[in-house]
Design a protein around this motif. Sequence first.
Motif, PDB file in Angstrom:
ATOM      1  N   TYR A 153       0.863  -1.169   0.000  1.00  0.00           N
ATOM      2  CA  TYR A 153       0.000   0.000   0.000  1.00  0.00           C
ATOM      3  C   TYR A 153       0.903   1.222   0.000  1.00  0.00           C
ATOM      4  O   TYR A 153       1.887   1.274   0.733  1.00  0.00           O
ATOM      5  CB  TYR A 153      -0.886   0.041   1.245  1.00  0.00           C
ATOM      6  CG  TYR A 153      -2.040  -0.918   1.196  1.00  0.00           C
ATOM      7  CD1 TYR A 153      -3.136  -0.676   0.373  1.00  0.00           C
ATOM      8  CD2 TYR A 153      -2.038  -2.062   1.973  1.00  0.00           C
ATOM      9  CE1 TYR A 153      -4.195  -1.559   0.326  1.00  0.00           C
ATOM     10  CE2 TYR A 153      -3.099  -2.949   1.929  1.00  0.00           C
ATOM     11  CZ  TYR A 153      -4.172  -2.696   1.114  1.00  0.00           C
ATOM     12  OH  TYR A 153      -5.211  -3.561   1.070  1.00  0.00           O
ATOM     13  N   VAL A 163      -4.574   6.451  -0.955  1.00  0.00           N
ATOM     14  CA  VAL A 163      -3.879   5.182  -0.711  1.00  0.00           C
ATOM     15  C   VAL A 163      -4.250   4.207  -1.827  1.00  0.00           C
ATOM     16  O   VAL A 163      -5.430   4.009  -2.125  1.00  0.00           O
ATOM     17  CB  VAL A 163      -4.250   4.587   0.662  1.00  0.00           C
ATOM     18  CG1 VAL A 163      -3.606   3.237   0.866  1.00  0.00           C
ATOM     19  CG2 VAL A 163      -3.857   5.539   1.773  1.00  0.00           C
ATOM     20  N   PHE A 208      -3.099   0.273  -3.791  1.00  0.00           N
ATOM     21  CA  PHE A 208      -2.384  -0.988  -3.637  1.00  0.00           C
ATOM     22  C   PHE A 208      -1.652  -1.293  -4.931  1.00  0.00           C
ATOM     23  O   PHE A 208      -2.247  -1.293  -6.013  1.00  0.00           O
ATOM     24  CB  PHE A 208      -3.351  -2.134  -3.312  1.00  0.00           C
ATOM     25  CG  PHE A 208      -2.670  -3.457  -3.152  1.00  0.00           C
ATOM     26  CD1 PHE A 208      -1.967  -3.753  -2.000  1.00  0.00           C
ATOM     27  CD2 PHE A 208      -2.721  -4.414  -4.154  1.00  0.00           C
ATOM     28  CE1 PHE A 208      -1.329  -4.970  -1.842  1.00  0.00           C
ATOM     29  CE2 PHE A 208      -2.094  -5.637  -4.008  1.00  0.00           C
ATOM     30  CZ  PHE A 208      -1.396  -5.912  -2.849  1.00  0.00           C
TER      31      PHE A 208
END
Length: 116
Positions: A72, A80, A82
């Motif tokens: 992340y 944020v 991934f």
Amino acid sequence: MADAFSSLVETFRNVGVARAYGAPVQIGGEELIPVALVSFGFGGGGDSGPEGANGAAEGGGGGGFVLPLGAYLTNGQGRVVFRANTLAVLAGLVPVVCAVGMSVRGVLKTVSANRR
């Protein structure tokens, strides 16, 4: 043997989440949190043998693996996101693809056997 197994249980009681998400790391001014798939297991057993036997057998073992899935991180807008480790995700999909292939093969064999 029971004492050894109890100590293993206590040691690994809360390990899963702590190992699946790593400590945040600062790289290039951005915070990065590594993510992994963690699996481990232990087993043991014993046999006292037939009545009156001199020996008893006991044994145990364990193992585990960690597969780094990605991380992340924050993008330029502060969101944020991934980022997957493509190679690890593909390696993790190999058993799934094999299982699906074997299932399809079994279904095709069954269908062709029923047509005869």
